[in-house]
Every structure is written in structure tokens, then in C-alpha cells.
Design a protein around this motif. Structure first.
Motif, PDB file in Angstrom:
ATOM      1  N   TYR A  21      17.178  53.110  34.845  1.00 53.99           N
ATOM      2  CA  TYR A  21      16.080  54.060  34.931  1.00 53.99           C
ATOM      3  C   TYR A  21      15.345  54.123  33.583  1.00 53.99           C
ATOM      4  CZ  TYR A  21      13.400  58.245  35.463  1.00 53.99           C
ATOM      5  OH  TYR A  21      12.349  59.117  35.491  1.00 53.99           O
ATOM      6  N   LYS A  29      18.932  54.796  24.667  1.00 53.64           N
ATOM      7  CA  LYS A  29      18.273  56.095  24.838  1.00 53.64           C
ATOM      8  C   LYS A  29      18.969  57.167  24.017  1.00 53.64           C
ATOM      9  CE  LYS A  29      17.229  55.378  29.557  1.00 53.64           C
ATOM     10  NZ  LYS A  29      17.354  55.958  30.885  1.00 53.64           N
ATOM     11  N   ARG A  30      20.309  57.144  24.021  1.00 52.61           N
ATOM     12  CA  ARG A  30      21.028  58.160  23.233  1.00 52.61           C
ATOM     13  C   ARG A  30      20.681  58.035  21.757  1.00 52.61           C
ATOM     14  NH1 ARG A  30      25.365  57.431  26.838  1.00 52.61           N
ATOM     15  NH2 ARG A  30      26.070  55.650  25.620  1.00 52.61           N
ATOM     16  N   ARG A  33      17.269  59.373  21.275  1.00 57.88           N
ATOM     17  CA  ARG A  33      17.277  60.830  21.453  1.00 57.88           C
ATOM     18  C   ARG A  33      17.833  61.528  20.215  1.00 57.88           C
ATOM     19  NH1 ARG A  33      19.315  60.289  27.710  1.00 57.88           N
ATOM     20  NH2 ARG A  33      17.225  59.973  28.566  1.00 57.88           N
ATOM     21  N   ILE A  36      15.174  61.540  17.667  1.00 54.85           N
ATOM     22  CA  ILE A  36      14.115  62.519  17.957  1.00 54.85           C
ATOM     23  C   ILE A  36      14.554  63.916  17.502  1.00 54.85           C
ATOM     24  CG2 ILE A  36      12.878  63.719  19.821  1.00 54.85           C
ATOM     25  CD1 ILE A  36      12.894  61.074  21.389  1.00 54.85           C
ATOM     26  N   ILE A  71      12.519  59.945  26.799  1.00 57.28           N
ATOM     27  CA  ILE A  71      12.332  61.348  27.192  1.00 57.28           C
ATOM     28  C   ILE A  71      11.900  61.514  28.647  1.00 57.28           C
ATOM     29  CG2 ILE A  71      11.769  62.075  24.837  1.00 57.28           C
ATOM     30  CD1 ILE A  71       8.837  62.172  25.582  1.00 57.28           C
ATOM     31  N   ILE A  72      11.330  60.474  29.255  1.00 60.77           N
ATOM     32  CA  ILE A  72      10.663  60.653  30.547  1.00 60.77           C
ATOM     33  C   ILE A  72      11.658  60.858  31.694  1.00 60.77           C
ATOM     34  CG2 ILE A  72      10.505  58.233  31.345  1.00 60.77           C
ATOM     35  CD1 ILE A  72       7.455  58.869  31.806  1.00 60.77           C
ATOM     36  N   GLY A  73      11.269  61.700  32.643  1.00 57.10           N
ATOM     37  CA  GLY A  73      12.088  61.948  33.833  1.00 57.10           C
ATOM     38  C   GLY A  73      11.204  61.978  35.060  1.00 57.10           C
ATOM     39  N   ASP A  76       8.141  64.320  35.428  1.00 57.63           N
ATOM     40  CA  ASP A  76       7.025  64.279  34.485  1.00 57.63           C
ATOM     41  C   ASP A  76       5.751  63.762  35.140  1.00 57.63           C
ATOM     42  OD1 ASP A  76       7.840  65.230  31.899  1.00 57.63           O
ATOM     43  OD2 ASP A  76       9.277  63.578  31.876  1.00 57.63           O
ATOM     44  N   THR A 114       2.328  66.002  31.494  1.00 61.32           N
ATOM     45  CA  THR A 114       3.393  66.604  30.686  1.00 61.32           C
ATOM     46  C   THR A 114       3.702  65.716  29.476  1.00 61.32           C
ATOM     47  OG1 THR A 114       5.073  65.524  32.048  1.00 61.32           O
ATOM     48  CG2 THR A 114       4.460  67.770  32.652  1.00 61.32           C
ATOM     49  N   ILE A 115       3.515  64.397  29.652  1.00 56.52           N
ATOM     50  CA  ILE A 115       3.679  63.477  28.521  1.00 56.52           C
ATOM     51  C   ILE A 115       2.375  62.695  28.377  1.00 56.52           C
ATOM     52  CG2 ILE A 115       4.931  61.474  27.618  1.00 56.52           C
ATOM     53  CD1 ILE A 115       7.344  62.329  29.231  1.00 56.52           C
ATOM     54  N   ILE A 132       4.013  67.056  25.752  1.00 56.10           N
ATOM     55  CA  ILE A 132       4.543  66.215  24.679  1.00 56.10           C
ATOM     56  C   ILE A 132       3.538  65.107  24.419  1.00 56.10           C
ATOM     57  CG2 ILE A 132       6.452  64.739  23.944  1.00 56.10           C
ATOM     58  CD1 ILE A 132       8.134  66.174  26.165  1.00 56.10           C
ATOM     59  N   LEU A 216       5.323  63.568  18.885  1.00 53.16           N
ATOM     60  CA  LEU A 216       6.308  62.551  18.513  1.00 53.16           C
ATOM     61  C   LEU A 216       5.577  61.279  18.097  1.00 53.16           C
ATOM     62  CD1 LEU A 216       8.822  62.889  21.516  1.00 53.16           C
ATOM     63  CD2 LEU A 216       8.951  64.020  19.295  1.00 53.16           C
TER      64      LEU A 216
END
Lengths: 320, 206
Positions: A21, A29-30, A33, A36, A71-73, A76, A114-115, A132, A216
Motif C-alpha cells: 500500500y 515508511k517507519r 515517519r 517527520i 503519510i497518505i491513507g 485522504d 487534505t494533502i 498537509i 512538510l
């Protein structure tokens, strides 16, 4: 306008996907993150991160894409602009990338996003709380053109030693009679870290100050992430007798008549004819829809971009 | 450094972690990021489907599952060492457990009385302040305690929080450390499913 501002691409269900994903693996990603969070905790400080190889060349937004991917989900709504425009090649392809890999709704409408990922502009419509802004950064180090060694610029930030930057602005004034920098104009974050706002025009610098949105910044080639939390003081460097000024134009937007937006000059022919139009394509289209007319209203350049057709082609491609 | 990890894990009693790691860690991260960007605002993980072992708050557990991995040393306070919580964190995050506070990327504190002085944790490097420890402190409640007024980046004017169970001495100790900005520790306070983030830039009056 509404049909292009609310594009939603229906993708294959997640289980048929052959990648993680949002494209990046979970370990990456971690790592992004964590970077960030430290960037938000130390506003303006450049956090090193392990930038990954992305499916596009450096300079095309690899830093911004990695930030967005981290960050995206699925809830969004994603907007991507290049120099203010939603319909340029780079913006369209990055927007489609995230529609495909992250199941997100995409939009051109700044208010609905949202982004917002951007290469070198901040939209004209004021950002809102909860949004964001992801900025693609080619050179994160504001002092790099003055001091090529990373070890030295690190130390200059550590000791808040920014005299060199002021000397450079002073040299500008002595050579040109004004501070000539127009894009990537250096800013001071919360009166501590000197930061490059990425090459946004200095016209956009005031939008950074006390912005309600999270800002960001990602530099893929240079492997740096930095951030400005909402409601943070962002001061553009200047002198008492040479205060910070933004660009102004004698013209208004030829299509929508706006006299408050950032304008791009467009050459129309080889007879020396030219026009000025809003760099923010959605802002301009929305004004025209609301009946605002500029001196060249109705010009062929005012025609809508046909992204819906492009999406149809893309969907056919996915179906195959 | 990694002596604690020498004991084998008892998997028979281990509780599950995230059922959908990619989606859940993303939604958890957004809550953590919002909290960090807006210090003093409360993020709530009530909607998250996760049952951590006894001894760890849901919010603290979600934070560590989202952020900790084999690259991040995790320091646990004595009350959590060799417990079901430690096994759970080791199994689901793969983070090396450390007993040396100054090597920790994350620290999880369940009882503030038995915690070491915060000065023992990593305060970051002058050139790399991001290397400092992020400390998660579990408290009994994020409301009903002494009122603290927060100001600084991420806060529109000011915001008041009232976490329970943290003495004035705790805040004074934190003040002394963050006075040496860019050095400092970033705090996350959790209680049940809620957390609030207090990065080093936040100025607190009490």
C-alpha cells in the motif's frame, strides 16, 4: 468544473495488488515517519533520512513522493501541483501514481484536498487547519551556495551562525540596490533555524508564517526532510532599511482579472505579444467560473484541461 | 546492550499486534503526527482495534507498533522489563531492548517514580539533534491534574492541558533539559487510548 475537480479513479481491490500500500515498504515508511516527527519537533532543522530509489528521476519530486507515501491513507483527498498548475505532466503523473497505489480520491480543488503536494508554489487560497502541504525540495540547505561543505553548514546551523547569509543579502543590495533573490528566499523558523522554503517564489513566503496547515519538505536526492508545524513564526530575512518585499505586477491576470495572485508571463507569438495569467490554475478557473473576466477572457488558453479523457485512457490501461 | 533479548519468547500467551499493519500503522501515524504538529492537542486511538498486554496503554502500544523496529533501540523502565509487555513489544516490533538510557531511540515509562533522570537519555547531538530519545510516559489520565499552559510552534496562542500524576519537579527537570535547545527530549504522554505530544520546542508555564 465539478467533474474535473472531483476525479476518483476506481482501482483494483487491494488484494490484487502486487506492491505494498502506497508503494513504499513498511520499514521505509517507519523510517520516514520517525524523521517527520523529529522534523516537526525541531522546526526548520533538516533531518537526514534514507531516501529510496523511486520510479522517477531525481528532480521530479522523489522527496515529496516519499513524504506523501509515508503519510497518505485511503481517506485522504490528494492534490498535486507543479508551479501552481494541476494539469502539467509532472503533476498529472504524480497524482495518478497515488490514485493507483494508495486508493485515494484526487482533486484539483484546494479547499477539498487534505494533502497538497507541490513543486514550487503554495496555492492562492489560504491553507486550512487539517491540511498537509508537501513541498518538493531540490536543495534543502539554504547555505549551500555560500558554503559547499556539509560538515561546515551543519556546524553553522548548530551554532546558529548565520552571518554569512546576511552578508550575501547585503552584497545583493550593494550590487543591485535591492535584495534580488526571488525564489527560495531564506526564512528563519521560530527565530532559530535558517531554512530554505524550497524554490517557491518569495511571493509565497508570507503564506508560511503562522500557517494553520502542516508544512512538510522533502529532498529525495539530498536525503533530507524538514518541517514547519502549524502556527509557527516564519520570518523572511531582511534589513531594517531594506524590508522584505514580495513581487508585484502592473498587469492583472488576462483571463480572470485577479490583481492579488502570482502571475506567469506567457509568450503568445513571435510578434512580441504576451499575456500574464495566474500561476495557480485552480484559483484562476474558479474565479472565471464565478464570472470574473480579465482583458483576454475567452482566449484559447482559458479552455479547460481535459484530464477526464486522460483518466479514461488510464483506466482502460489498468483494465488490460 | 541487548542482554534482555537473550531470554526466549513465550509465544503461547502472546497477544496479537496490528491485524492490518499497513493500514493501521498509517492511521496511527496520522494521529501521532497531528499530536506532534499540534502540541497539547489530544489524539484518541479509541477506534483502533488493538488489545495490548496489561501494563501498556493502548495509545503507547500503538505508537511503538507504528514507529519502532529493528533500527530503534527501545528502553523500558524496570517495571516493564521481563514482563509480558516486553515480550509483546519484542515480538511485534523487533526492536532491540536496551538498558542503557543514552542509546535509546524510544523509551517507555510506566511509573515516573522509578524512571531515571531525563538527563540520562540521549539529548541529541549539536549537529544532529534528531538523534535524541523520544520518551513515552504513561500517566493515569490526561485530565484532572495540575493545569499547564503550553505555548510555542504548533500552538495557536496557547493551550491548557492537565495530565495527572506528574509533579512540578518533573516539569522543572524537563524545562532544564529543553532550555539547551537544540538539545532536548521529546515527550509523549499517554493514558488509555489517548495521547498528547510535548516536543522540546513547547514552552510550559505551571
Amino acid at each position: 468544473m465539478n467533474e474535473i475537480s472531483e476525479i476518483k479513479i476506481d482501482n483494483k481491490p487491494p488484494q490484487e495488488r502486487y506492491y505494498t500500500y502506497a508503494y513504499l515498504d513498511e520499514q521505509t515508511k517507519r523510517m520516514i515517519r520517525r524523521a517527520i516527527l523529529k522534523a516537526l519537533s525541531i522546526p526548520g532543522y533538516q533531518v537526514p533520512f534514507g531516501s529510496r530509489e523511486m520510479p522517477l528521476p531525481y528532480g521530479w519530486g522523489t522527496g515529496g513522493i516519499q513524504l506523501t507515501a509515508a503519510i497518505i491513507g485511503p481517506n485522504d483527498v490528494y492534490k498535486c501541483i507543479d508551479q501552481g498548475a494541476d494539469d502539467t505532466t509532472n503533476a498529472v503523473s504524480i497524482r495518478r501514481f497515488f490514485a493507483t497505489v494508495a486508493d485515494v480520491a484526487t482533486t484539483e480543488d484546494t479547499a477539498k484536498a487534505t494533502i497538497i503536494q507541490s513543486r514550487h508554489r503554495i496555492p492562492e487560497r489560504p491553507l486550512q487547519s487539517g491540511q498537509i502541504m508537501v513541498l518538493q525540495v531540490p536543495q534543502p540547505e539554504p547555505l549551500r551556495s555560500l558554503e559547499p561543505r556539509e560538515t561546515e553548514t551543519r556546524a553553522m546551523h548548530a551554532y546558529e551562525e548565520y552571518g554569512l547569509q546576511y552578508v550575501s543579502l547585503y552584497e545583493n543590495i550593494s550590487a543591485y540596490g535591492r535584495i534580488a533573490a526571488t525564489a527560495g528566499y531564506p526564512v528563519m523558523i521560530d527565530e532559530r533555524y535558517l531554512m530554505s522554503p524550497s524554490p517557491i517564489p518569495k511571493f509565497d513566503n508570507p503564506k508560511l508564517d503562522m500557517s494553520p496547515a502542516i508544512l512538510l519538505f522533502g529532498a529525495g536526492r539530498e536525503k533530507r526532510i524538514y518541517a514547519v508545524p502549524p502556527y509557527t513564526k516564519v520570518r523572511s530575512l531582511d534589513f531594517e532599511d531594506y524590508p522584505f518585499e514580495t513581487q508585484t505586477w502592473d498587469e492583472v491576470c488576462a483571463l480572470c482579472g485577479s490583481d492579488t495572485s502570482y502571475l506567469d508571463e506567457v509568450v503568445l507569438d513571435d510578434q512580441g505579444n504576451h499575456m500574464f495569467v495566474c500561476s495557480d490554475s485552480h484559483f484562476c478557473a474558479e474565479r472565471r467560473e464565478n464570472g470574473h473576466l480579465g482583458p483576454l477572457a475567452g482566449h484559447s488558453l482559458a479552455q479547460k484541461s481535459d484530464d477526464s479523457n486522460a483518466n479514461r485512457v488510464l483506466q482502460e490501461g489498468i483494465a488490460k | 546492550m541487548n542482554a534482555a533479548a537473550a531470554t526466549p519468547l513465550d509465544l503461547s500467551t502472546l497477544l496479537p499486534g496490528f491485524s492490518e499493519p499497513a493500514r493501521q500503522s498509517q492511521s496511527c501515524f496520522r494521529l501521532i503526527m497531528d499530536a506532534t504538529a499540534l502540541p497539547g492537542s489530544i489524539s484518541d486511538f479509541a477506534d483502533l482495534c488493538l488489545t495490548p498486554p496489561q501494563g501498556i496503554d493502548k495509545a503507547a502500544a500503538a505508537c511503538l507498533l507504528t514507529l519502532a523496529d529493528a533500527d530503534t533501540n527501545l528502553w523500558l523502565d524496570p517495571a516493564l522489563r521481563n514482563s509480558e509487555s516486553e515480550n509483546w513489544l519484542r515480538f511485534h516490533t523487533g526492536a532491540p531492548i536496551t538498558t542503557e538510557a543514552n542509546t535509546a531511540t524510544f523509551a517507555l515509562i510506566s511509573s515516573i517514580e522509578s524512571a531515571p533522570n531525563f538527563g540520562e537519555f540521549n539529548q541529541g547531538d549539536a549537529k544532529y539533534p534528531d538523534r535524541s530519545t523520544t520518551i513515552l510516559v504513561m500517566v493515569s489520565s490526561l485530565s484532572g491534574g495540575t493545569h499547564l499552559t503550553l505555548r510555542g510552534p504548533g500552538i495557536n496562542d496557547e493551550i491548557v492541558i492537565a495530565p495527572r500524576g506528574l509533579s512540578e519537579k518533573f516539569w522543572r527537570e524537563r524545562d532544564e533539559l529543553v532550555a539547551h535547545f537544540q538539545f532536548g527530549i521529546d515527550l509523549i504522554l499517554s493514558a488509555g487510548s489517548q495521547l498528547v505530544s510535548i516536543p522540546r520546542t513547547t514552552r510550559i508555564t505551571y
